[in-house]
Motif scaffolding. Structure first.
Motif, PDB file in Angstrom:
ATOM      1  N   VAL A   3       0.872  -1.173   0.000  1.00 46.07           N
ATOM      2  CA  VAL A   3       0.000   0.000   0.000  1.00 46.07           C
ATOM      3  C   VAL A   3       0.906   1.218   0.000  1.00 46.07           C
ATOM      4  O   VAL A   3       1.543   1.518   1.007  1.00 46.07           O
ATOM      5  CB  VAL A   3      -0.920   0.006   1.246  1.00 46.07           C
ATOM      6  CG1 VAL A   3      -1.746   1.263   1.304  1.00 46.07           C
ATOM      7  CG2 VAL A   3      -1.788  -1.242   1.282  1.00 46.07           C
ATOM      8  N   PHE A   4       1.000   1.886  -1.140  1.00 44.17           N
ATOM      9  CA  PHE A   4       1.969   2.967  -1.340  1.00 44.17           C
ATOM     10  C   PHE A   4       3.351   2.414  -1.006  1.00 44.17           C
ATOM     11  O   PHE A   4       3.767   1.460  -1.626  1.00 44.17           O
ATOM     12  CB  PHE A   4       1.608   4.201  -0.513  1.00 44.17           C
ATOM     13  CG  PHE A   4       0.264   4.793  -0.858  1.00 44.17           C
ATOM     14  CD1 PHE A   4       0.031   5.357  -2.109  1.00 44.17           C
ATOM     15  CD2 PHE A   4      -0.781   4.761   0.047  1.00 44.17           C
ATOM     16  CE1 PHE A   4      -1.204   5.896  -2.437  1.00 44.17           C
ATOM     17  CE2 PHE A   4      -2.020   5.292  -0.276  1.00 44.17           C
ATOM     18  CZ  PHE A   4      -2.229   5.861  -1.513  1.00 44.17           C
ATOM     19  N   PRO A  44      -6.101  -6.263  -4.136  1.00 44.25           N
ATOM     20  CA  PRO A  44      -5.947  -4.959  -4.797  1.00 44.25           C
ATOM     21  C   PRO A  44      -7.295  -4.309  -5.128  1.00 44.25           C
ATOM     22  O   PRO A  44      -7.427  -3.093  -5.043  1.00 44.25           O
ATOM     23  CB  PRO A  44      -5.170  -5.304  -6.074  1.00 44.25           C
ATOM     24  CG  PRO A  44      -4.420  -6.548  -5.736  1.00 44.25           C
ATOM     25  CD  PRO A  44      -5.315  -7.311  -4.807  1.00 44.25           C
ATOM     26  N   LEU A  45      -8.323  -5.098  -5.466  1.00 42.87           N
ATOM     27  CA  LEU A  45      -9.639  -4.543  -5.757  1.00 42.87           C
ATOM     28  C   LEU A  45     -10.234  -3.870  -4.517  1.00 42.87           C
ATOM     29  O   LEU A  45     -10.766  -2.761  -4.598  1.00 42.87           O
ATOM     30  CB  LEU A  45     -10.591  -5.637  -6.263  1.00 42.87           C
ATOM     31  CG  LEU A  45     -12.041  -5.191  -6.484  1.00 42.87           C
ATOM     32  CD1 LEU A  45     -12.125  -4.080  -7.522  1.00 42.87           C
ATOM     33  CD2 LEU A  45     -12.910  -6.372  -6.869  1.00 42.87           C
ATOM     34  N   LEU A  46     -10.116  -4.524  -3.361  1.00 40.17           N
ATOM     35  CA  LEU A  46     -10.615  -3.918  -2.121  1.00 40.17           C
ATOM     36  C   LEU A  46      -9.870  -2.630  -1.799  1.00 40.17           C
ATOM     37  O   LEU A  46     -10.479  -1.655  -1.365  1.00 40.17           O
ATOM     38  CB  LEU A  46     -10.474  -4.902  -0.956  1.00 40.17           C
ATOM     39  CG  LEU A  46     -11.621  -5.869  -0.788  1.00 40.17           C
ATOM     40  CD1 LEU A  46     -11.242  -6.979   0.172  1.00 40.17           C
ATOM     41  CD2 LEU A  46     -12.854  -5.149  -0.289  1.00 40.17           C
ATOM     42  N   PHE A  47      -8.571  -2.632  -2.006  1.00 37.95           N
ATOM     43  CA  PHE A  47      -7.796  -1.422  -1.753  1.00 37.95           C
ATOM     44  C   PHE A  47      -8.249  -0.299  -2.688  1.00 37.95           C
ATOM     45  O   PHE A  47      -8.390   0.844  -2.270  1.00 37.95           O
ATOM     46  CB  PHE A  47      -6.294  -1.681  -1.899  1.00 37.95           C
ATOM     47  CG  PHE A  47      -5.462  -0.452  -1.681  1.00 37.95           C
ATOM     48  CD1 PHE A  47      -5.512   0.241  -0.480  1.00 37.95           C
ATOM     49  CD2 PHE A  47      -4.653   0.042  -2.677  1.00 37.95           C
ATOM     50  CE1 PHE A  47      -4.765   1.388  -0.272  1.00 37.95           C
ATOM     51  CE2 PHE A  47      -3.890   1.187  -2.487  1.00 37.95           C
ATOM     52  CZ  PHE A  47      -3.951   1.856  -1.284  1.00 37.95           C
ATOM     53  N   GLN A  48      -8.521  -0.620  -3.940  1.00 38.01           N
ATOM     54  CA  GLN A  48      -9.009   0.380  -4.888  1.00 38.01           C
ATOM     55  C   GLN A  48     -10.371   0.913  -4.454  1.00 38.01           C
ATOM     56  O   GLN A  48     -10.632   2.115  -4.534  1.00 38.01           O
ATOM     57  CB  GLN A  48      -9.080  -0.207  -6.303  1.00 38.01           C
ATOM     58  CG  GLN A  48      -9.315   0.828  -7.370  1.00 38.01           C
ATOM     59  CD  GLN A  48      -8.216   1.896  -7.392  1.00 38.01           C
ATOM     60  OE1 GLN A  48      -7.028   1.602  -7.390  1.00 38.01           O
ATOM     61  NE2 GLN A  48      -8.615   3.150  -7.392  1.00 38.01           N
ATOM     62  N   GLN A  49     -11.232   0.038  -3.963  1.00 39.18           N
ATOM     63  CA  GLN A  49     -12.536   0.476  -3.454  1.00 39.18           C
ATOM     64  C   GLN A  49     -12.371   1.370  -2.227  1.00 39.18           C
ATOM     65  O   GLN A  49     -13.137   2.308  -2.026  1.00 39.18           O
ATOM     66  CB  GLN A  49     -13.413  -0.740  -3.134  1.00 39.18           C
ATOM     67  CG  GLN A  49     -13.874  -1.463  -4.381  1.00 39.18           C
ATOM     68  CD  GLN A  49     -14.591  -2.762  -4.068  1.00 39.18           C
ATOM     69  OE1 GLN A  49     -14.211  -3.510  -3.182  1.00 39.18           O
ATOM     70  NE2 GLN A  49     -15.650  -3.029  -4.826  1.00 39.18           N
ATOM     71  N   TYR A  99       6.883   7.455   6.752  1.00 44.78           N
ATOM     72  CA  TYR A  99       6.040   7.828   5.622  1.00 44.78           C
ATOM     73  C   TYR A  99       4.863   8.633   6.145  1.00 44.78           C
ATOM     74  O   TYR A  99       4.266   8.283   7.162  1.00 44.78           O
ATOM     75  CB  TYR A  99       5.520   6.577   4.893  1.00 44.78           C
ATOM     76  CG  TYR A  99       6.631   5.605   4.558  1.00 44.78           C
ATOM     77  CD1 TYR A  99       7.399   5.785   3.418  1.00 44.78           C
ATOM     78  CD2 TYR A  99       6.931   4.541   5.400  1.00 44.78           C
ATOM     79  CE1 TYR A  99       8.428   4.910   3.101  1.00 44.78           C
ATOM     80  CE2 TYR A  99       7.962   3.663   5.104  1.00 44.78           C
ATOM     81  CZ  TYR A  99       8.709   3.848   3.958  1.00 44.78           C
ATOM     82  OH  TYR A  99       9.735   2.986   3.667  1.00 44.78           O
ATOM     83  N   ILE A 100       4.521   9.706   5.443  1.00 40.85           N
ATOM     84  CA  ILE A 100       3.414  10.562   5.856  1.00 40.85           C
ATOM     85  C   ILE A 100       2.346  10.520   4.763  1.00 40.85           C
ATOM     86  O   ILE A 100       2.641  10.732   3.588  1.00 40.85           O
ATOM     87  CB  ILE A 100       3.880  12.013   6.106  1.00 40.85           C
ATOM     88  CG1 ILE A 100       4.971  12.027   7.189  1.00 40.85           C
ATOM     89  CG2 ILE A 100       2.705  12.889   6.511  1.00 40.85           C
ATOM     90  CD1 ILE A 100       5.565  13.389   7.449  1.00 40.85           C
ATOM     91  N   TYR A 101       1.115  10.242   5.182  1.00 47.34           N
ATOM     92  CA  TYR A 101      -0.004  10.113   4.258  1.00 47.34           C
ATOM     93  C   TYR A 101      -1.186  10.940   4.735  1.00 47.34           C
ATOM     94  O   TYR A 101      -1.276  11.294   5.906  1.00 47.34           O
ATOM     95  CB  TYR A 101      -0.458   8.653   4.151  1.00 47.34           C
ATOM     96  CG  TYR A 101       0.613   7.737   3.649  1.00 47.34           C
ATOM     97  CD1 TYR A 101       0.891   7.647   2.290  1.00 47.34           C
ATOM     98  CD2 TYR A 101       1.355   6.960   4.523  1.00 47.34           C
ATOM     99  CE1 TYR A 101       1.889   6.807   1.819  1.00 47.34           C
ATOM    100  CE2 TYR A 101       2.348   6.116   4.068  1.00 47.34           C
ATOM    101  CZ  TYR A 101       2.607   6.040   2.717  1.00 47.34           C
ATOM    102  OH  TYR A 101       3.592   5.214   2.257  1.00 47.34           O
ATOM    103  N   PRO A 160      -4.127   4.446   4.347  1.00 41.94           N
ATOM    104  CA  PRO A 160      -4.080   5.848   3.891  1.00 41.94           C
ATOM    105  C   PRO A 160      -4.758   6.012   2.536  1.00 41.94           C
ATOM    106  O   PRO A 160      -5.017   5.036   1.828  1.00 41.94           O
ATOM    107  CB  PRO A 160      -2.584   6.135   3.796  1.00 41.94           C
ATOM    108  CG  PRO A 160      -1.908   4.821   3.754  1.00 41.94           C
ATOM    109  CD  PRO A 160      -2.811   3.821   4.368  1.00 41.94           C
ATOM    110  N   TYR A 161      -5.021   7.268   2.200  1.00 43.36           N
ATOM    111  CA  TYR A 161      -5.677   7.590   0.935  1.00 43.36           C
ATOM    112  C   TYR A 161      -4.747   8.257  -0.069  1.00 43.36           C
ATOM    113  O   TYR A 161      -4.847   8.005  -1.251  1.00 43.36           O
ATOM    114  CB  TYR A 161      -6.897   8.496   1.181  1.00 43.36           C
ATOM    115  CG  TYR A 161      -8.050   7.740   1.804  1.00 43.36           C
ATOM    116  CD1 TYR A 161      -9.041   7.162   1.013  1.00 43.36           C
ATOM    117  CD2 TYR A 161      -8.121   7.571   3.171  1.00 43.36           C
ATOM    118  CE1 TYR A 161     -10.088   6.458   1.558  1.00 43.36           C
ATOM    119  CE2 TYR A 161      -9.177   6.847   3.741  1.00 43.36           C
ATOM    120  CZ  TYR A 161     -10.156   6.310   2.931  1.00 43.36           C
ATOM    121  OH  TYR A 161     -11.173   5.595   3.495  1.00 43.36           O
TER     122      TYR A 161
END
Length: 164
Positions: A3-4, A44-49, A99-101, A160-161
């Motif tokens: 994730v990132f 990956p689909l859930l993360f995209q959602q 890491y900052i998000y 994070p977004y």
């Protein structure tokens, strides 16, 4: 799952519901969880959602009593100041792998500090030191994770977004 710049290896994740899904008794307190545990790997689909704000997804920070990330979550109007202060503080503390998000809202900042397999107690000790130093410069409007004061189902962090 990547994730990132963050790497999470987990066999489950949590999804936020609009209602309380579980009452968790812990240390003479009752926690009301709105995150439901899903015993499947994150896809990956859930993360995209999640990024599309269809769902709010969280992952556990503690596995078998150890963590690989220390997390500071700030929510407030001075989020830009918090971000700059964290960078400066980490430089003085020789913390280089962080890491900052941005969280779900613009005013929510998530700081992930990569650590190597720390126990929950060691993690909390380091987070207390960081938090104490931040309190010298800024009104406390953040929380730290993981914590020994929280049950396992609360030692989770929403993904994070956006990268900052």
């Amino acid at each position: 799952m990547k994730v990132f710049d963050l790497e999470f290896s987990t066999d489950h994740y949590y999804i936020k519901r609009s209602r309380v899904v579980e009452q968790i008794p812990f240390n003479n307190r009752t926690f009301y969880a709105k995150f439901e545990r899903i015993s499947e790997p994150l896809t990956p689909l859930l993360f995209q959602q999640h990024l599309n704000k269809q769902y709010t997804i969280a992952v556990p920070l503690v596995k078998n009593g150890f963590t690989d990330y220390l997390v500071l979550e700030y929510k407030g109007e001075e989020y830009l100041r918090f971000s700059h202060l964290v960078k400066h503080l980490f430089h003085t503390m020789d913390i280089t792998k962080f890491y900052i998000y941005q969280g779900k809202d613009e005013e929510k900042i998530q700081v992930f500090i990569h650590v190597m397999h720390l126990t929950l107690e060691e993690a909390e000790k380091q987070l207390t030191e960081i938090s104490d130093r931040l309190k010298q410069r800024l009104t406390k409007r953040w929380k730290t994770l993981p914590s020994t004061q929280l049950p396992e189902a609360y030692n989770i962090v929403t993904l994070p977004y956006n990268e900052i």
